[in-house]
Scaffold this active site. Structure first.
Site, short mmCIF file in Angstrom:
data_model
loop_
_atom_site.label_atom_id
_atom_site.label_comp_id
_atom_site.label_asym_id
_atom_site.label_seq_id
_atom_site.Cartn_x
_atom_site.Cartn_y
_atom_site.Cartn_z
N CYS A 121 1.04 -1.30 0.11
CA CYS A 121 -0.01 -0.04 0.00
C CYS A 121 0.84 1.33 0.01
O CYS A 121 1.47 1.51 1.01
CB CYS A 121 -0.93 -0.06 1.03
SG CYS A 121 -1.73 1.55 1.71
N CYS A 157 0.12 3.58 2.80
CA CYS A 157 0.59 3.23 3.90
C CYS A 157 1.88 3.62 4.22
O CYS A 157 2.39 3.81 5.21
CB CYS A 157 0.36 1.75 4.05
SG CYS A 157 -1.45 1.19 3.87
#
Length: 108
Positions: A33, A36
């Site tokens: 991600c 993230c």
């Protein structure tokens, strides 16, 4: 990486988060991600700037039980716990200054 940013698994969650004597920001994330990873770098800085808060990361691919328990449907998903209870949640990436304000305002 900051030694104040702790990677935990599902088995460690209760001891590190629920039973913590100080507020805990849990970063539910995954290595694939992009947002993230961006938030993760902010959290490394904030772990140094906010010593009264514990910062932990939970990789949802390897540790799905607590992600499911706390309703994590999208990542990054930051959940702020105090005394074992959720006091705030942020889904999606924010700039570092907004994350810091969110944490501080939640605790005041």
């Amino acid at each position: 990486m900051s030694d104040k940013l702790i990677h935990i698994n599902d088995e460690q969650f209760e001891a590190e988060v629920i039973k913590s004597d100080k507020p805990v920001l849990v970063d539910f994330w995954a290595p694939w991600c992009g947002p993230c990873r961006m938030v993760g770098s902010y959290l490394e800085d904030l772990a140094e700037e906010l010593p009264n808060v514990k910062f932990v990361k939970v990789d949802i691919d390897e540790n799905s039980a607590n992600a499911a328990k706390y309703g994590v449907m999208s990542i990054p998903n930051l959940v702020l716990f105090k005394n074992g209870e959720i006091i705030n949640r942020q889904v999606g990436a924010l700039p570092k200054n907004e994350l810091k304000a969110l944490i501080e305002n939640s605790l005041n």
